[in-house]
Design a protein around this motif. Structure first.
Motif, mmCIF file in Angstrom:
data_model
loop_
_atom_site.group_PDB
_atom_site.id
_atom_site.type_symbol
_atom_site.label_atom_id
_atom_site.label_comp_id
_atom_site.label_asym_id
_atom_site.label_seq_id
_atom_site.Cartn_x
_atom_site.Cartn_y
_atom_site.Cartn_z
ATOM 1 N N HIS A 63 -26.960 -21.449 -49.116
ATOM 2 C CA HIS A 63 -25.612 -21.439 -49.698
ATOM 3 C C HIS A 63 -24.579 -21.622 -48.595
ATOM 4 O O HIS A 63 -24.842 -21.385 -47.421
ATOM 5 C CB HIS A 63 -25.349 -20.140 -50.460
ATOM 6 C CG HIS A 63 -25.362 -18.903 -49.592
ATOM 7 N ND1 HIS A 63 -24.277 -18.527 -48.833
ATOM 8 C CD2 HIS A 63 -26.319 -17.976 -49.349
ATOM 9 C CE1 HIS A 63 -24.569 -17.417 -48.163
ATOM 10 N NE2 HIS A 63 -25.807 -17.069 -48.461
ATOM 11 N N LYS A 64 -23.403 -22.044 -48.990
ATOM 12 C CA LYS A 64 -22.287 -22.128 -48.053
ATOM 13 C C LYS A 64 -21.915 -20.695 -47.646
ATOM 14 O O LYS A 64 -22.094 -19.743 -48.403
ATOM 15 C CB LYS A 64 -21.074 -22.804 -48.698
ATOM 16 C CG LYS A 64 -21.334 -24.219 -49.179
ATOM 17 C CD LYS A 64 -21.424 -25.177 -48.017
ATOM 18 C CE LYS A 64 -21.516 -26.593 -48.574
ATOM 19 N NZ LYS A 64 -22.178 -27.519 -47.729
ATOM 20 N N ILE A 112 -19.762 -24.975 -44.471
ATOM 21 C CA ILE A 112 -21.124 -25.221 -43.979
ATOM 22 C C ILE A 112 -22.027 -24.048 -44.334
ATOM 23 O O ILE A 112 -21.577 -23.024 -44.833
ATOM 24 C CB ILE A 112 -21.131 -25.470 -42.458
ATOM 25 C CG1 ILE A 112 -20.520 -24.288 -41.691
ATOM 26 C CG2 ILE A 112 -20.402 -26.775 -42.121
ATOM 27 C CD1 ILE A 112 -20.582 -24.409 -40.172
ATOM 28 N N SER A 113 -23.308 -24.224 -44.031
ATOM 29 C CA SER A 113 -24.271 -23.152 -44.232
ATOM 30 C C SER A 113 -25.002 -22.891 -42.919
ATOM 31 O O SER A 113 -24.679 -23.500 -41.893
ATOM 32 C CB SER A 113 -25.253 -23.525 -45.355
ATOM 33 O OG SER A 113 -25.903 -24.734 -45.066
ATOM 34 N N GLU A 114 -25.977 -22.007 -42.948
ATOM 35 C CA GLU A 114 -26.721 -21.665 -41.736
ATOM 36 C C GLU A 114 -27.243 -22.931 -41.067
ATOM 37 O O GLU A 114 -27.777 -23.820 -41.731
ATOM 38 C CB GLU A 114 -27.882 -20.737 -42.093
ATOM 39 C CG GLU A 114 -28.651 -20.241 -40.893
ATOM 40 C CD GLU A 114 -29.667 -19.195 -41.277
ATOM 41 O OE1 GLU A 114 -29.274 -18.037 -41.522
ATOM 42 O OE2 GLU A 114 -30.856 -19.547 -41.353
ATOM 43 N N GLY A 115 -27.067 -23.015 -39.757
ATOM 44 C CA GLY A 115 -27.487 -24.193 -39.002
ATOM 45 C C GLY A 115 -26.426 -25.275 -38.939
ATOM 46 O O GLY A 115 -26.594 -26.280 -38.266
ATOM 47 N N GLY A 116 -25.318 -25.070 -39.611
ATOM 48 C CA GLY A 116 -24.259 -26.068 -39.662
ATOM 49 C C GLY A 116 -23.358 -26.038 -38.442
ATOM 50 O O GLY A 116 -23.286 -25.045 -37.720
ATOM 51 N N LYS A 150 -27.058 -18.253 -37.402
ATOM 52 C CA LYS A 150 -27.734 -17.455 -38.428
ATOM 53 C C LYS A 150 -26.716 -16.820 -39.362
ATOM 54 O O LYS A 150 -25.638 -16.428 -38.951
ATOM 55 C CB LYS A 150 -28.560 -16.351 -37.741
ATOM 56 C CG LYS A 150 -29.434 -15.572 -38.671
ATOM 57 C CD LYS A 150 -30.338 -14.643 -37.892
ATOM 58 C CE LYS A 150 -31.243 -13.911 -38.858
ATOM 59 N NZ LYS A 150 -32.181 -13.037 -38.169
ATOM 60 N N VAL A 151 -27.069 -16.736 -40.638
ATOM 61 C CA VAL A 151 -26.277 -16.003 -41.630
ATOM 62 C C VAL A 151 -27.084 -14.786 -42.023
ATOM 63 O O VAL A 151 -28.256 -14.894 -42.400
ATOM 64 C CB VAL A 151 -25.961 -16.872 -42.881
ATOM 65 C CG1 VAL A 151 -25.185 -16.067 -43.910
ATOM 66 C CG2 VAL A 151 -25.223 -18.127 -42.489
ATOM 67 N N ILE A 152 -26.435 -13.633 -41.941
ATOM 68 C CA ILE A 152 -27.146 -12.377 -42.208
ATOM 69 C C ILE A 152 -26.590 -11.759 -43.477
ATOM 70 O O ILE A 152 -25.414 -11.730 -43.698
ATOM 71 C CB ILE A 152 -26.969 -11.406 -41.016
ATOM 72 C CG1 ILE A 152 -27.477 -12.101 -39.754
ATOM 73 C CG2 ILE A 152 -27.696 -10.102 -41.258
ATOM 74 C CD1 ILE A 152 -27.037 -11.442 -38.475
#
Length: 152
Positions: A63-64, A112-116, A150-152
């Protein structure tokens, strides 16, 4: 020390910031557009808020990024004249709650999302406003290439 400096830079405007009128915003936006036109062949988009952006990599996350997320981020920050004021490499990625960041970063991360990775020009009214930091003069337009590890 680097984490403290970065944290103070990113949340600096949460406490006090000048209100800009439409004419002032138009002047900042014109400066950004003129700069982009003189430096880039790639097209930048703009949000209604005045944030100018170019998505370099959308990311592979599910997800964004949202206002309520926590992120590990890295970036290069510079002024409109090209002076770099800070570089945080992917290996040095810093952790923040999105809600604690300057408005320009909150908006950029939502694209953006994780890695963006996103490149942005942030006018003062979405950044540090009329507040001066050690490395950023008041009312500065700031440029970032911002990546999300990273998104936590």
């Amino acid at each position: 020390m680097k984490r403290f400096l970065t944290f103070s830079l990113l949340v600096f405007t949460a406490f006090a910031c000048k209100t800009y009128n439409d004419d002032q915003k138009a002047i900042f936006n014109a400066k950004i557009e003129a700069h982009i036109d003189s430096v880039y062949t790639q097209k930048f988009e703009s949000l209604e808020s005045g944030l100018y952006y170019r998505i370099i990599k959308e990311g592979e996350g599910k997800h964004k990024i949202k206002y309520t997320d926590n992120v590990d981020i890295y970036y290069t920050g510079s002024l409109l004249n090209g002076d770099v004021f800070q570089v945080i490499t992917p290996e040095e990625a810093l952790n923040f709650d999105v809600k604690d960041l300057i408005i320009g970063w909150q908006e950029a991360l939502s694209l953006i999302s994780e890695g963006g990775v996103v490149e942005v020009y942030i006018p003062p009214y979405l950044g540090y406003g009329d507040r001066q930091t050690e490395k950023i003069p008041q009312n500065s337009i700031i440029h970032f290439v911002l990546g999300v590890k990273k998104v936590i």
